[in-house]
Design an enzyme around this catalytic site. Structure first.
Site, PDB file in Angstrom:
ATOM      1  N   LYS A 162      14.437  -0.463  35.591  1.00  0.00           N
ATOM      2  CA  LYS A 162      15.865  -0.110  35.592  1.00  0.00           C
ATOM      3  C   LYS A 162      16.475  -0.319  34.202  1.00  0.00           C
ATOM      4  O   LYS A 162      17.364   0.434  33.782  1.00  0.00           O
ATOM      5  CB  LYS A 162      16.625  -0.931  36.636  1.00  0.00           C
ATOM      6  CG  LYS A 162      16.237  -0.628  38.081  1.00  0.00           C
ATOM      7  CD  LYS A 162      16.559   0.794  38.489  1.00  0.00           C
ATOM      8  CE  LYS A 162      16.396   1.006  39.988  1.00  0.00           C
ATOM      9  NZ  LYS A 162      16.595   2.413  40.384  1.00  0.00           N
ATOM     10  N   TYR A 197      11.576  -9.274  41.470  1.00  0.00           N
ATOM     11  CA  TYR A 197      12.080  -7.926  41.165  1.00  0.00           C
ATOM     12  C   TYR A 197      11.590  -7.437  39.796  1.00  0.00           C
ATOM     13  O   TYR A 197      12.007  -6.379  39.322  1.00  0.00           O
ATOM     14  CB  TYR A 197      13.615  -7.985  41.201  1.00  0.00           C
ATOM     15  CG  TYR A 197      14.342  -6.662  41.320  1.00  0.00           C
ATOM     16  CD1 TYR A 197      14.300  -5.911  42.494  1.00  0.00           C
ATOM     17  CD2 TYR A 197      15.117  -6.179  40.275  1.00  0.00           C
ATOM     18  CE1 TYR A 197      15.011  -4.728  42.616  1.00  0.00           C
ATOM     19  CE2 TYR A 197      15.824  -4.988  40.385  1.00  0.00           C
ATOM     20  CZ  TYR A 197      15.765  -4.272  41.562  1.00  0.00           C
ATOM     21  OH  TYR A 197      16.473  -3.094  41.684  1.00  0.00           O
TER      22      TYR A 197
HETATM   23  P1  NDP Z   1      15.283   3.583  49.968  1.00  0.00           P
HETATM   24  O1  NDP Z   1      14.037   2.783  49.873  1.00  0.00           O
HETATM   25  O2  NDP Z   1      16.128   3.477  51.189  1.00  0.00           O
HETATM   26  O3  NDP Z   1      14.937   5.140  49.737  1.00  0.00           O
HETATM   27  C1  NDP Z   1      14.089   5.471  48.677  1.00  0.00           C
HETATM   28  C2  NDP Z   1      14.014   6.981  48.518  1.00  0.00           C
HETATM   29  O4  NDP Z   1      13.178   7.274  47.404  1.00  0.00           O
HETATM   30  C3  NDP Z   1      13.402   7.689  49.715  1.00  0.00           C
HETATM   31  O5  NDP Z   1      13.979   8.959  49.853  1.00  0.00           O
HETATM   32  C4  NDP Z   1      11.936   7.803  49.298  1.00  0.00           C
HETATM   33  O6  NDP Z   1      11.248   8.886  49.936  1.00  0.00           O
HETATM   34  C5  NDP Z   1      12.080   8.067  47.810  1.00  0.00           C
HETATM   35  N1  NDP Z   1      10.876   7.680  47.056  1.00  0.00           N
HETATM   36  C6  NDP Z   1      10.282   6.466  47.018  1.00  0.00           C
HETATM   37  N2  NDP Z   1       9.174   6.500  46.241  1.00  0.00           N
HETATM   38  C7  NDP Z   1       9.084   7.768  45.748  1.00  0.00           C
HETATM   39  C8  NDP Z   1       8.149   8.439  44.919  1.00  0.00           C
HETATM   40  N3  NDP Z   1       7.056   7.834  44.434  1.00  0.00           N
HETATM   41  N4  NDP Z   1       8.364   9.744  44.648  1.00  0.00           N
HETATM   42  C9  NDP Z   1       9.434  10.388  45.170  1.00  0.00           C
HETATM   43  N5  NDP Z   1      10.342   9.814  45.977  1.00  0.00           N
HETATM   44  C10 NDP Z   1      10.168   8.516  46.270  1.00  0.00           C
HETATM   45  O7  NDP Z   1      16.128   3.222  48.660  1.00  0.00           O
HETATM   46  P2  NDP Z   1      17.696   2.864  48.471  1.00  0.00           P
HETATM   47  O8  NDP Z   1      18.518   3.916  49.115  1.00  0.00           O
HETATM   48  O9  NDP Z   1      17.917   1.449  48.810  1.00  0.00           O
HETATM   49  O10 NDP Z   1      17.826   2.970  46.887  1.00  0.00           O
HETATM   50  C11 NDP Z   1      18.179   4.180  46.243  1.00  0.00           C
HETATM   51  C12 NDP Z   1      18.431   3.866  44.787  1.00  0.00           C
HETATM   52  O11 NDP Z   1      19.470   2.876  44.682  1.00  0.00           O
HETATM   53  C13 NDP Z   1      17.230   3.295  44.050  1.00  0.00           C
HETATM   54  O12 NDP Z   1      17.215   3.763  42.722  1.00  0.00           O
HETATM   55  C14 NDP Z   1      17.508   1.803  44.083  1.00  0.00           C
HETATM   56  O13 NDP Z   1      16.842   1.117  43.050  1.00  0.00           O
HETATM   57  C15 NDP Z   1      19.012   1.797  43.895  1.00  0.00           C
HETATM   58  N6  NDP Z   1      19.667   0.577  44.316  1.00  0.00           N
HETATM   59  C16 NDP Z   1      19.504   0.088  45.585  1.00  0.00           C
HETATM   60  C17 NDP Z   1      20.133  -1.098  45.965  1.00  0.00           C
HETATM   61  C18 NDP Z   1      19.972  -1.667  47.329  1.00  0.00           C
HETATM   62  O14 NDP Z   1      20.425  -2.824  47.529  1.00  0.00           O
HETATM   63  N7  NDP Z   1      19.431  -0.972  48.308  1.00  0.00           N
HETATM   64  C19 NDP Z   1      20.967  -1.852  45.004  1.00  0.00           C
HETATM   65  C20 NDP Z   1      21.109  -1.227  43.721  1.00  0.00           C
HETATM   66  C21 NDP Z   1      20.467  -0.051  43.389  1.00  0.00           C
HETATM   67  P3  NDP Z   1      10.377   8.635  51.307  1.00  0.00           P
HETATM   68  O15 NDP Z   1      11.368   8.250  52.370  1.00  0.00           O
HETATM   69  O16 NDP Z   1       9.714   9.930  51.593  1.00  0.00           O
HETATM   70  O17 NDP Z   1       9.431   7.506  50.990  1.00  0.00           O
END
Ligand code: NDP
Length: 250
Positions: free
Chosen positions: A158, A151
């Site tokens: 982060k 990670y």
């Molecule tokens: P997902 O991978 O499910 O979704 C990611 C989202 O970000 C999508 O809408 C994607 O768009 C968008 N995205 C990715 N890359 C880019 C980019 N270069 N420019 C613009 N948009 C982008 O993520 P999660 O829902 O799991 O995570 C959401 C947040 O929560 C993040 O900040 C993550 O670090 C944090 N988080 C998640 C945890 C987990 O266990 N899942 C735990 C703790 C924190 P598209 O679909 O078009 O690619």
């Protein structure tokens, strides 16, 4: 009842996972929501249709947050369409998962740009239309403060994000804009599929979570909603965990 009628909220990465739950939660409380996506338009369209089907208002905009020009174009469109943005949820994240020895500079740059720099650029571009009482909320993870195998670049980004939030809080507080981080426990979203050791992560999270279940996107959305409300009027510059006690486990 928290009433967000008349408020406009921008949720980056609001097309899937946690961002989607946040967008839907804020819309359910009356906010007009702008979601961003980068690759998967179908997901974004589904969120818009779902929110509009419930009588809400939602717009999806495409932006690659790693790319300053793309981010700037999205912000310009937001400014053209909306006189003000009351809430920014910086949620989108990306990053390659590899051992440190396999990482390239481009992996570092990508994660830093999407996960940390984007919030600085979004703030710079949109602060002129964030009114007094506005909220900025960043979504982070325990990787900011603890080492998680593979990670590295996301965890480092982060850490930068959480520091940026504290600096923004100090700088924007006098404008009446509240800035905080929500740090989530393990949430089963598409992001988790990318981990080579996904099953181990889930098993270990369950074993180490005193409340006995994984965090859901809705749990995260509820905390974001709280921070958007007047109940959180004096919460500022903080990282709030929503993880069922995972981070408290020794
Ligand atoms: P997902 O991978 O499910 O979704 C990611 C989202 O970000 C999508 O809408 C994607 O768009 C968008 N995205 C990715 N890359 C880019 C980019 N270069 N420019 C613009 N948009 C982008 O993520 P999660 O829902 O799991 O995570 C959401 C947040 O929560 C993040 O900040 C993550 O670090 C944090 N988080 C998640 C945890 C987990 O266990 N899942 C735990 C703790 C924190 P598209 O679909 O078009 O690619």
């Amino acid at each position: 009842m928290i009433d967000l009628q008349g408020k406009v909220a921008l949720v980056t990465g609001g097309s899937r996972g946690i961002g989607r739950a946040v967008a839907e939660r804020l819309a359910a409380q009356g906010a007009e929501v702008i979601i961003t996506y980068v690759r998967h338009r179908t997901n974004a369209s589904a969120v818009v249709a779902g929110i509009e089907g419930q009588g809400g208002r939602c717009l999806a905009l495409r932006a690659n947050l790693a790319d300053e020009e793309s981010l700037a174009a999205m912000c310009a469109e937001v400014q053209e369409r909306y006189p003000q943005v009351d809430i920014i949820v910086s949620n989108a994240a990306s990053g390659v998962l590899k051992p440190v020895t396999d990482l390239k500079s481009r992996h570092w740059d990508w994660a830093m740009h999407v996960n940390a720099r984007a919030l600085m650029l979004l703030t710079q571009r949109l602060v002129p239309i964030i009114p007094k009482g506005g909220r900025i909320i960043a979504i982070s993870s325990i990787g900011a403060i603890r080492a998680i195998p593979n990670y590295t670049v996301v965890g480092a980004s982060k850490g930068a994000l959480e520091s940026l939030v504290r600096h923004l809080a100090v700088e924007l507080g006098s404008r009446g804009i509240r800035v905080n981080t929500v740090s989530a426990g393990v949430v089963e979203t598409d992001a988790l599929q990318k981990f080579p050791n996904r099953d181990d992560i889930i098993a270990s999270a369950l074993a180490r979570t005193p409340l006995g279940r994984l965090t859901t996107p809705q749990d995260v959305a509820d905390l974001v909603l709280f921070l958007c409300s007047d109940l959180a009027a004096m919460v500022h510059g903080q990282t709030l965990m929503v993880d069922g006690g995972y981070a408290a486990y020794g």
